[in-house]
Design an enzyme around this catalytic site. Structure first.
Site: not given
Length: 810
Positions: A98, A101, A516, A705, A709
């Site tokens: 419950c 608990c 880029d 990439d 970057d």
């Protein structure tokens, strides 16, 4: 023998077996120990929260297995590091009965030194715990949980899948019971309503009512148990849910029909309406489950391709080990047709690999010694050995699955608005229904067409029930997550990895996309168009090779490849290697100062040198003397123009930021018709430019990439990294293009915009539906049966509209 109640678990036992302590009685040593622990920790209020509810006595568990929780193998498999350097683990708690608990376990864990977070899901019993391993061991956390009568074990997704399938099967059984019983009730209803017009004796009518009662009872209390359970858990957590509305409407109608059946009141029974309400809504919820299942099929397919073991070569012997036992540095053998289990670098042999599961690219990729291989790919033609560079937990495929699971659990921003509305929706509807009943009953209204010929109480009651049933918070609650799930699954099929679903909304509303150049708009496979040597001796060439070999930049890698094919060299050990932002590298060897990069790098070190070209330029200098010059050309990606044209058509501003010189930058920008571009940019200047755009109200997407970057990617609203990016770029990015194709990036915008459009359609439909149907129900123009059918159809429409996202996608 008199029964006595245990003061901890509240279960009753024979008095003579109870453990007596002053005025307290305990059924076992476990209950007695837990009681003392709660008392000593000041947690006696647990019993107030528990009330009169009974719980199972504390689990009797041996603590002989505690050492395994601190083993490095266990920690590697089940824990992850947070951003702050703490450990996080997901546990399943056994013995939770419950909310009390849950409260007790959270309270105990939060009060434990070294534990920073302990969140327990009441429905799944799954606990997320973050702790400092330098302050407390995991075994001590497990022991603490066990000391208060519960048990804990590591969450395993495969076990969770088994439980999910059991739940789905249970749902299906309940739905089929409802369908079979309701079909029989409908046949009885045909006879009842025919007799209503043609004449029927009270005895026959009573028999039909009783038969409907017998068939409706299992529908309501067995099939409809899921609604009672949902309503109960909702109320325990102070939430008035859709389950409460359905269970309330069905129970009230059932109770009223019972009163008619047993002659407590006069009128008509509506057992058929009760059965159909439960059945229609249950079928709608089951279709919802099926819809979600189809949306996550992509994830299941990905997970199913992960190998479970690998052949490891140690001391000349081959052993088949579970992936969790494979470590970085181990040598793995992969035969023809086998899947790569973990990431590595080939040390022996060469072969073609099928990488379609990662990139979507159907053509095989040839790999030789020194090349990287990735988990989940397939060796097509030759035996190879490779050295493990990433363990299973951190390998490419495992990381993708983890990120996909996280993205399916995340929520777009627009969902917060829908959640706020749906959270209060059911409570509002119940209030409106109660007011409707009072108005109809006390004002004696008789506006409805369907409620003629029944008494005022019955009429008022059925109108109120119709209001409860027809309102559909579930359509509102489904509007965003259902569309998001379908969108994420379609994006994954296009080799697009969204780390969170919320980025769908951001991409859909983006105003500016920044690119880029090298490796993003261009192929990043630079070719040497001209090489000029001023002092071509073996030592200088070896120094040059060693310098470019220390960098992952596309220019350095291209020169390295060129040198390998055209000169004789030996690899030297350089010292003090430094990366100069957007300019190049510096290093030293013995008493020599070595430089490699563009003209700006030479100027920084006080070297005067002029050279004009429309190509990328790499200059190599030793002790301030230029030794070699390389001119490089990078072709534009085939699908770059298509992407740029699409973004312009969608009124999205396109900007290019590059560290290359203005001649190279202008050449690419002119070919792609990018009006706004900036050359000779450093990582810091890129990031600052993005921040300026954001401050002006722009929603900025950065695509790049490489290490240079990473700062700019982290500064944008949404960062997108190509699949071949450096690890640091992937870690700060929000979206990863696994195949590095710009066609996939166009797909990201197309699918995100389409998904966001369908989310808005779902929300508008849900709101309009409720705005129209609720007043009709309040006016008495809808009976409960049609209300249930209407509500289920509204949810089904939301699901089907979400699945339309797939339509037209290739």
């Amino acid at each position: 023998m008199p029964k006595v109640e245990c003061n901890h678990c509240h279960l009753s036992f024979d008095d003579e077996i109870m453990i007596k302590e002053n005025d307290l009685r305990f059924c076992c040593n476990g209950c007695q120990n837990v009681h003392h622990i709660l008392k000593s920790d000041g947690l006696e209020s647990f019993y107030e929260k528990l009330g009169n509810k009974k719980i199972a006595p504390p689990l009797e568990i041996s603590n002989n297995d505690l050492d395994k929780f601190d083993s490095q193998n266990f920690l590697d498999n089940y824990t992850t590091f947070t951003k702050d350097g703490f450990l996080q683990i997901d546990l399943i708690l056994e013995g939770i009965h419950c909310a009390a608990c849950v409260w007790l376990n959270e309270k105990v864990l939060y009060d434990t030194k070294g534990v920073f977070e302990a969140n327990i899901n009441f429905t799944t019993n799954k606990a997320k715990i973050i702790f400092n391993p330098e302050v407390i061991k995991l075994s001590q956390i497990i022991l603490k949980i066990r000391s208060i009568g519960y048990n804990a074990y590591a969450y395993d997704s495969s076990i969770a899948d088994i439980e999910a399938n059991k739940a789905k099967q249970d749902y299906f059984i309940r739905m089929m019971v409802a369908v079979v019983c309701t079909m029989n009730i409908m046949m009885l209803s045909v006879a009842k309503y025919t007799g209503f017009f043609t004449g029927m004796s009270n005895e026959v009518k009573q028999m039909i009512h009783f038969a409907e009662f017998i068939l409706t009872t299992p529908v309501l209390f067995f099939s409809g148990w899921v609604f009672y359970k949902g309503a109960y858990f909702g109320l325990k957590n102070k939430i008035v849910s859709m389950d409460l509305a359905v269970s309330t409407g069905a129970t009230l109608t059932y109770t009223y029909s019972m009163a008619v059946l047993f002659h407590i009141t006069r009128g008509e029974s509506y057992f058929d309406s009760v059965a159909m309400i439960i059945t229609f809504v249950l079928v709608g919820k089951y279709l919802e489950v099926i819809g979600k299942k189809s949306a996550v099929d992509t994830l299941d397919k990905i997970k199913s391709t992960i190998p479970l073991e690998a052949t490891v070569i140690k001391n000349g012997e081959k052993k088949v080990l579970a992936l969790n036992s494979v470590k970085v540095g181990d040598i793995i053998e992969i035969k023809t047709g086998e899947k790569v289990a973990v990431d590595g670098k080939i040390t022996f042999g060469s072969a073609s690999f099928d990488e379609s599961s990662l990139t979507g690219e159907s053509l095989p990729v040839y790999k030789k010694e020194g090349d990287n291989v990735y988990s989940g790919t397939i060796n097509l033609d030759s035996l190879v050995h490779f050295e493990v560079t990433k363990d299973f937990k951190n390998s490419t495929f495992s990381s993708i699955v983890t990120l996909l699971e996280d993205s399916l659990n995340s929520k777009p921003k627009i969902q917060s608005l829908a959640n706020k509305i749906s959270r209060k929706f059911s409570a509002t509807i119940l209030t409106i229904a109660f007011i409707t009943f009072l108005v109809w009953y006390f004002l004696g209204l008789d506006l409805g067409f369907y409620f003629d010929g029944i008494n005022q109480f019955e009429r008022s009651f059925m109108v109120a029930v119709s209001v409860i049933i027809i309102a559909c918070p579930c359509a509102l609650a489904l509007a965003t997550p259902m569309a998001s799930l379908v969108g994420i699954s379609q994006l994954a099929k296009k080799s697009l990895l969204f780390k969170e679903a919320k980025f769908i909304e951001t991409i859909a509303n983006a105003t500016t996309v920044i690119f880029d150049k090298t490796g993003t708009l261009t192929k990043g496979e630079l070719s040497i168009v001209n090489a000029t040597y001023f002092d071509k001796n073996e030592k200088n060439l070896s120094l040059l090779f060693s310098l470019v070999d220390s960098s992952n930049h596309p220019i350095s890698q291209s020169i390295k490849k060129y040198l390998q094919e055209n000169i004789t060299y030996q690899k030297l050990f350089l010292e003090n290697i430094k990366n100069i932002e957007a300019k190049g590298l510096s290093a030293s060897f013995e008493d020599l100062e070595i430089l490699g990069g563009n003209i700006e790098l030479l100027k920084e070190f006080g070297i005067e040198f002029e050279f004009t070209t429309n190509n990328s330029l790499y200059i190599f200098a030793i002790n301030k003397k230029v030794v070699a010059i390389f001119e490089l050309e990078d072709d534009i990606k085939d699908d770059a123009k298509e992407l740029i044209d699409y973004l312009k058509k969608e009124q999205v501003e396109v900007i290019m930021l590059t560290g290359d010189n203005k001649y190279v930058a202008s050449k690419v920008a002119n070919n792609l018709k990018i009006e706004k571009f900036y050359s000779s940019q450093t990582p810091t200047s890129k990031a600052n430019y993005i921040k300026e755009l954001k401050n002006s109200g722009k929603i900025v997407v950065m695509v790049g990439d490489g290490v240079n970057d990473s700062v700019a990617l982290a500064s944008s609203d949404v960062s997108i990294a190509m699949g071949n990016s450096a690890d640091v770029s992937l870690s700060v990015s929000d979206i990863v293009l696994l195949n590095s194709k710009l066609k996939a990036l166009k797909d990201a915008f197309v699918i995100s915009k389409k998904t966001y459009k369908h989310i808005k359609q779902n929300l508008i439909f849900s709101l309009v539906y409720n705005a129209v149907t609720i007043p009709l129900a309040m006016l008495g123009y809808v009976i409960p049966l049609f209300a249930a059918l209407s509500m289920s159809l509204s949810s089904l429409i939301v699901i089907l509209n979400s699945l339309r996202i797939k339509k037209g996608l290739k």
